[in-house]
Write an enzyme that holds these catalytic residues in place. Structure first.
Site, PDB file in Angstrom:
ATOM      1  N   LYS A   1      34.870  17.077  51.314  1.00 38.82           N
ATOM      2  CA  LYS A   1      34.090  18.041  52.102  1.00 38.82           C
ATOM      3  C   LYS A   1      32.640  17.973  51.622  1.00 38.82           C
ATOM      4  CE  LYS A   1      34.770  22.838  53.683  1.00 38.82           C
ATOM      5  NZ  LYS A   1      35.653  24.016  53.466  1.00 38.82           N
TER       6      LYS A   1
ATOM      7  N   GLU B   1      44.064  22.078  55.300  1.00 42.29           N
ATOM      8  CA  GLU B   1      43.105  21.936  54.195  1.00 42.29           C
ATOM      9  C   GLU B   1      43.704  22.406  52.864  1.00 42.29           C
ATOM     10  OE1 GLU B   1      39.580  24.546  54.154  1.00 42.29           O
ATOM     11  OE2 GLU B   1      38.385  22.758  53.790  1.00 42.29           O
TER      12      GLU B   1
ATOM     13  N   CYS C   1      37.647  22.479  58.175  1.00 40.50           N
ATOM     14  CA  CYS C   1      37.275  23.892  58.288  1.00 40.50           C
ATOM     15  C   CYS C   1      35.798  24.103  58.638  1.00 40.50           C
ATOM     16  CB  CYS C   1      37.665  24.577  56.984  1.00 40.50           C
ATOM     17  SG  CYS C   1      37.570  26.369  57.031  1.00 40.50           S
TER      18      CYS C   1
END
Ligand SMILES: *[C@@H]1O[C@H](CO)[C@@H](O)[C@H](O)[C@H]1NC(C)=O
Ligand SMILES: *[C@@H]1O[C@H](CO)[C@@H](O)[C@H](O)[C@H]1NC(C)=O
Ligand SMILES: *[C@@H]1O[C@H](CO)[C@@H](O)[C@H](O)[C@H]1NC(C)=O
Ligand SMILES: *[C@@H]1O[C@H](CO)[C@@H](O)[C@H](O)[C@H]1NC(C)=O
Ligand SMILES: *[C@@H]1O[C@H](CO)[C@@H](O)[C@H](O)[C@H]1NC(C)=O
Ligand SMILES: *[C@@H]1O[C@H](CO)[C@@H](O)[C@H](O)[C@H]1NC(C)=O
Length: 350
Positions: free
Chosen positions: A167, A87, A201
């Site tokens: 995200k 990430e 994540c």
């Protein structure tokens, strides 16, 4: 390839020789997928893994892209068909600075080194996928207009961008730096090797992100975490610990019934479809001695996977059941977490 190009320029080869020749799909073995995950650090990233001292350190997107190209070449030479990055690897997860107050002295540098689609740096990554004939999943701080986003992309060996996603809800302090993504980007992509889904994540902890991906019948899950220490590392907060994050990954793999690529700087691994370790390289192993970790999967028949299961645990019917069983004493009010949060660079850079 370089030889062919030089030959063409020298007029030795026939005019039909191109600097780049697409892989012949009839010769590619789609029954055997070799994945390389990157566990090396981006350029100028403080080490060891839990070192958060950024004093005198500058983000450097050019050096990071150059390092990425070297890693992609090495992965391809070792037979990789897919290369996955941790990430915000481009230009580096700002560990210890991931909120608008801590990052303030670095924010201009960070935004200047965030990746814009269509720039020479972006084209370098597209060309690296094409030149090496690999699928590529870069994870990056995406500068787009007056905001930055926590992005992942899926680039094909032909250089086509099959998915560019943000995200959906950056976590904690991240929400004061990066803007939110959109729900229509929660898309599983059909490839000749099977159905691939991407999340980052802490998205693996949110049903709003996991459920929609799991309902689309993934045969491989591609996860980008920023960095992971070893278990029992006393310097790690719970949210950065291997225990908590790997637990989420194991649960995700089991609920999906698909293996999982856990790309992260440090303690990186592959999980099988039962959530158990296939290969682990821990954070004590020097990143430059093992910059990439490989696993091959038997993908025979997976391209024919039906894109949903009506009778599955992440199905429309179950969603209705969750809805119907939702406690009636909770007011039917859509809270603020659902509203899309946009952070303007013009405010952040003030
Ligand atoms: C952080 O790094 C700087 C520059 O190398 C050094 O002077 C400083 O002592 C370090 N700070 C800590 C807390 O280690
Ligand atoms: C980074 O690379 C781009 C494109 O290759 C180039 O235009 C730019 O000058 C480079 N920046 C630095 C700071 O070297
Ligand atoms: C799959 O590909 C890898 C990398 O090229 C190779 O090492 C492995 O032997 C292959 N597996 C099978 C079953 O062909
Ligand atoms: C940080 O972000 C919060 C929440 O968005 C905002 O209220 C605050 O003003 C910001 N602080 C700074 C220093 O930018
Ligand atoms: C990390 O992996 C290395 C190599 O496999 C091993 O020797 C070492 O004991 C491991 N360390 C931890 C903390 O797990
Ligand atoms: C790969 O999986 C297919 C389908 O399950 C199976 O028939 C085949 O034997 C497997 N190949 C290897 C090399 O394990």
């Amino acid at each position: 390839m370089r030889f062919l190009l030089l030959s063409a320029l020298a007029g030795i080869a026939s005019a039909s020789v191109l600097p780049w020749t697409p892989a012949d799909p009839t010769t590619v073995d789609y029954n055997n997928l070799t994945v390389a995950l990157v566990r090396a650090e981006p350029a100028n990233w403080p080490l060891p893994v839990m070192n958060k001292n950024w004093t005198g350190v500058h983000f450097d997107i050019n050096a990071t892209v150059s390092k990425a190209v070297t890693l992609i070449e090495e992965a391809a030479e070792n037979g990789a068909n897919l290369v996955v990055f941790p990430e915000l690897w481009f230009p580096g997860y700002p560990k210890g600075l991931a909120d608008n107050v801590s990052i303030a002295p670095y924010i201009q540098d960070y935004v200047d080194n965030s990746l814009e689609v269509g720039t020479p740096q972006w084209e370098t990554l597209i060309n690296a996928a094409k030149d090496n004939g690999v699928y590529l999943v870069p994870a990056f701080s995406h500068r787009d207009g007056n905001s930055i986003y926590m992005a992942q992309a899926l680039i094909s060996p032909e250089g086509e961008v099959l998915l560019l996603r943000h995200k959906l809800r950056p976590s904690g302090g991240e929400r004061t730096i990066w803007s939110d993504g959109d729900i229509d980007e929660l898309k599983v992509i059909a490839t000749p090797y099977g159905r691939w889904g991407l999340l980052e994540c802490w998205e693996h902890f949110h049903p709003a992100m996991t459920y929609n991906i799991q309902s689309q019948a993934e045969t491989l899950h591609i996860a980008s975490w920023p960095y992971t220490p070893n278990p029992a590392d006393a310097s790690a907060a719970y949210w950065e610990s291997a225990e908590v994050n790997v637990a989420a990954a194991r649960l995700f793999a089991v609920n999906t019934g698909a293996p999982l690529v856990y790309a992260t700087v440090g303690n990186a691994r592959f999980l099988d479809s039962q959530g158990l370790d296939i290969t682990v390289v821990n954070a004590s192993v020097p990143l430059d001695s093992v910059p990439l970790v490989y696993t091959s999967f038997n993908t025979t028949g997976l391209a024919n996977t039906v894109p949903y299961t009506i009778d599955g645990e992440q199905s429309y019917g179950i969603l209705q059941q969750i809805n119907a069983g939702f406690p009636s004493f909770i007011p039917q009010v859509v809270g603020t977490f659902v509203q899309k949060n946009i952070v303007l660079l013009s405010d952040l850079l003030n």
